[in-house]
Design a protein around this motif. Structure first.
Motif, mmCIF file in Angstrom:
data_model
loop_
_atom_site.group_PDB
_atom_site.id
_atom_site.type_symbol
_atom_site.label_atom_id
_atom_site.label_comp_id
_atom_site.label_asym_id
_atom_site.label_seq_id
_atom_site.Cartn_x
_atom_site.Cartn_y
_atom_site.Cartn_z
ATOM 1 N N UNK A 1 0.511 -1.494 -0.025
ATOM 2 C CA UNK A 1 -0.221 -0.103 -0.422
ATOM 3 C C UNK A 1 0.606 1.155 -0.140
ATOM 4 N N UNK A 2 0.586 1.926 -0.652
ATOM 5 C CA UNK A 2 1.261 3.077 -1.078
ATOM 6 C C UNK A 2 0.419 4.463 -1.280
ATOM 7 N N UNK B 1 24.983 -24.696 -10.255
ATOM 8 C CA UNK B 1 24.355 -23.834 -11.253
ATOM 9 C C UNK B 1 22.226 -24.502 -11.950
ATOM 10 N N UNK B 2 22.091 -25.501 -11.381
ATOM 11 C CA UNK B 2 20.644 -25.779 -11.644
ATOM 12 C C UNK B 2 20.143 -25.499 -9.893
ATOM 13 N N UNK B 3 20.471 -24.882 -9.028
ATOM 14 C CA UNK B 3 20.300 -25.131 -7.646
ATOM 15 C C UNK B 3 20.422 -23.625 -7.815
ATOM 16 N N UNK B 4 21.181 -22.589 -8.194
ATOM 17 C CA UNK B 4 21.257 -21.585 -8.962
ATOM 18 C C UNK B 4 20.365 -20.403 -9.487
ATOM 19 N N UNK B 5 19.571 -21.191 -9.825
ATOM 20 C CA UNK B 5 18.333 -20.790 -10.860
ATOM 21 C C UNK B 5 17.171 -20.194 -9.775
ATOM 22 N N UNK B 6 17.420 -21.213 -8.870
ATOM 23 C CA UNK B 6 16.208 -21.126 -7.100
ATOM 24 C C UNK B 6 16.107 -19.482 -7.176
ATOM 25 N N UNK B 7 17.639 -18.550 -6.726
ATOM 26 C CA UNK B 7 17.599 -17.800 -5.939
ATOM 27 C C UNK B 7 17.873 -16.668 -7.024
ATOM 28 N N UNK B 8 18.249 -17.216 -8.259
ATOM 29 C CA UNK B 8 17.977 -15.912 -9.547
ATOM 30 C C UNK B 8 16.542 -15.634 -9.671
ATOM 31 N N UNK B 9 16.158 -16.383 -9.754
ATOM 32 C CA UNK B 9 14.135 -16.441 -10.195
ATOM 33 C C UNK B 9 13.652 -15.700 -8.938
ATOM 34 N N UNK B 10 14.223 -15.482 -7.137
ATOM 35 C CA UNK B 10 13.834 -15.214 -6.570
ATOM 36 C C UNK B 10 14.082 -13.684 -6.636
ATOM 37 N N UNK B 11 15.190 -13.891 -6.676
ATOM 38 C CA UNK B 11 16.109 -11.852 -6.615
ATOM 39 C C UNK B 11 15.367 -11.294 -7.918
ATOM 40 N N UNK B 12 15.419 -11.473 -9.054
ATOM 41 C CA UNK B 12 14.959 -10.628 -10.280
ATOM 42 C C UNK B 12 13.783 -10.862 -9.976
ATOM 43 N N UNK B 13 12.753 -11.792 -9.603
ATOM 44 C CA UNK B 13 11.402 -10.999 -9.409
ATOM 45 C C UNK B 13 10.768 -9.908 -8.423
ATOM 46 N N UNK B 14 12.019 -10.011 -7.112
ATOM 47 C CA UNK B 14 11.712 -9.654 -6.498
ATOM 48 C C UNK B 14 12.702 -7.503 -6.860
ATOM 49 N N UNK B 15 13.188 -7.770 -7.255
ATOM 50 C CA UNK B 15 13.251 -6.390 -8.006
ATOM 51 C C UNK B 15 12.478 -5.970 -9.078
ATOM 52 N N UNK B 16 11.414 -6.404 -9.573
ATOM 53 C CA UNK B 16 10.408 -6.067 -10.457
ATOM 54 C C UNK B 16 9.479 -5.771 -9.550
ATOM 55 N N UNK B 17 9.256 -6.568 -8.632
ATOM 56 C CA UNK B 17 8.543 -5.443 -7.668
ATOM 57 C C UNK B 17 9.241 -3.842 -7.241
ATOM 58 N N UNK B 18 10.177 -4.350 -6.558
ATOM 59 C CA UNK B 18 10.640 -2.828 -6.443
ATOM 60 C C UNK B 18 10.632 -2.105 -6.983
ATOM 61 N N UNK B 19 11.554 -1.975 -8.728
ATOM 62 C CA UNK B 19 11.047 -0.964 -9.289
ATOM 63 C C UNK B 19 9.880 -0.789 -9.914
ATOM 64 N N UNK B 20 8.563 -1.460 -10.006
ATOM 65 C CA UNK B 20 7.422 -0.720 -10.374
ATOM 66 C C UNK B 20 6.311 -0.487 -8.591
ATOM 67 N N UNK B 21 7.400 -0.731 -7.667
ATOM 68 C CA UNK B 21 7.420 0.266 -6.744
ATOM 69 C C UNK B 21 7.411 1.745 -6.387
ATOM 70 N N UNK B 22 8.548 1.738 -7.173
ATOM 71 C CA UNK B 22 8.945 3.145 -7.240
ATOM 72 C C UNK B 22 8.359 3.975 -8.578
ATOM 73 N N UNK B 23 7.811 2.894 -8.959
ATOM 74 C CA UNK B 23 6.983 3.744 -10.703
ATOM 75 C C UNK B 23 5.701 4.225 -10.222
ATOM 76 N N UNK B 24 5.514 2.797 -9.012
ATOM 77 C CA UNK B 24 3.421 3.563 -8.890
ATOM 78 C C UNK B 24 3.400 4.376 -7.351
ATOM 79 N N UNK B 25 5.225 4.951 -7.045
ATOM 80 C CA UNK B 25 4.939 6.054 -6.033
ATOM 81 C C UNK B 25 4.612 7.080 -6.801
ATOM 82 N N UNK B 26 5.417 7.189 -8.369
ATOM 83 C CA UNK B 26 5.137 8.877 -8.744
ATOM 84 C C UNK B 26 4.183 8.533 -10.025
ATOM 85 N N UNK B 27 3.653 7.781 -10.817
ATOM 86 C CA UNK B 27 2.679 7.141 -11.649
ATOM 87 C C UNK B 27 1.738 6.506 -11.697
ATOM 88 N N UNK B 28 1.561 6.396 -10.269
ATOM 89 C CA UNK B 28 0.656 5.520 -9.714
ATOM 90 C C UNK B 28 0.213 4.320 -10.299
#
Length: 312
Positions: free
Chosen positions: A201-202, A243-270
């Motif tokens: 919630x913003x 390498x196979x196990x590394x796919x798990x944290x990579x998927x989580x971290x990249x999707x968390x970064x997606x939510x963070x960037x979306x949060x920044x944009x939602x703060x200013x763009x709605x």
């Protein structure tokens, strides 16, 4: 007084033994020769498989088309076939010794198909195809060809959608974790934000971290790609597991970064920052970033192995 007559010791002679009494082992044939000799039998098996799975496989393909979580299913059989193509010489030379216990594996797969059909459990029905194929290979050709075909056969499991109960059990904790990490990062960056479950919630808008943002979709696809990449890279077995196990944290971290960037944009763009074209583009960009990180991890592991080998 009796005179003893020396008796020569009796020696067994095998020179004049009839040749008909000797036991000769049947010559071992290769996988290529076995295919040529049993092509009629194999051709008869194909329609039986089609009759058993004529509804199961098309339903699974339809889910690939409708559910974005499993759109990678179209690539899995092609990649598995390419794995088999790369091993074609080794497979062709493999000795064929039919293994009777393969019937047990085959019957287990058929029982799995029947039980899945009776209980309307799609994962059980669909995954039984891989078990049936494994049983046929073991029964008809033996363990040596099966060892060569084990990876292509096992890779086919990535094309089978997991049960929704398992999907939800994994996706829900991931959503909460990604939400917590994103909110904590946004607060550190000075953004006014509150969290309620998987709701962010913003002051001006509210965002929901859905299944697509949890990382489960990227995780399923990245695991399939990681196994393929680990096969192609000439690295140590333990590095392939890394390498196979590394796919798990990579998927989580990249999707968390997606939510963070979306949060920044939602703060200013709605709310429009998390909808429409940007939302779809962000999903593709995040998956592209995840693939880049996965390939970079593979290159790092391969480079370290090459440096270690050159030092020795």
């Amino acid at each position: 007084m009796r005179r003893r007559i020396p008796v020569a010791p009796v020696q067994a002679s095998y020179i004049n033994r009839p040749q008909g009494n000797s036991i000769s082992m049947p010559p071992t044939i290769t996988f290529t020769e076995a295919l040529a000799r049993n092509r009629i039998r194999l051709l008869l098996i194909v329609p039986l498989l089609v009759a058993a799975y004529y509804r199961v496989v098309p339903d699974m393909v339809q889910q690939w088309m409708q559910d974005e979580n499993y759109s990678h299913g179209f690539l899995v059989p092609l990649i598995a076939g390419y794995f088999l193509y790369l091993r074609r010489d080794e497979l062709g030379r493999a000795p064929v010794v039919p293994w009777n216990w393969g019937v047990a594996v085959l019957l287990f797969g058929l029982a799995q198909l029947i039980l899945g059909w009776l209980g309307t459990e799609y994962f059980t029905m669909r995954s039984s195809l891989v078990v049936v194929l494994a049983g046929l290979v073991l029964f008809l050709f033996g363990t040596a060809p099966f060892r060569v075909m084990a990876l292509p056969l096992g890779y086919l499991l990535f094309m089978v959608p997991i049960p929704y109960i398992v999907y939800d059990a994994v996706a829900f904790p991931l959503k909460l974790f990604v939400t917590r990490v994103s909110v904590a990062t946004l607060k550190i960056a000075g953004v006014s934000v509150l969290r309620e479950g998987n709701i962010i919630m913003f002051p001006a808008t509210t965002l929901e971290v859905a299944d697509a943002c949890s990382g489960i979709r990227s995780l399923i696809s990245l695991l399939a790609l990681a196994v393929a990449l680990a096969f192609f890279l000439r690295i140590a077995p333990w590095k392939r597991w890394v390498l196979v196990g590394g796919a798990i944290p990579i998927a989580i971290v990249t999707n968390a970064s997606r939510v963070i960037v979306t949060g920044f944009l939602a703060q200013y763009m709605g709310a429009r920052a998390a909808e429409g074209f940007f939302h779809e583009f962000a999903g593709l960009a995040v998956f592209g970033l995840a693939m880049l990180l996965l390939v970079s991890l593979g290159a790092l592991l391969k480079g370290r192995e090459q440096r270690t080998g050159s030092e020795q």
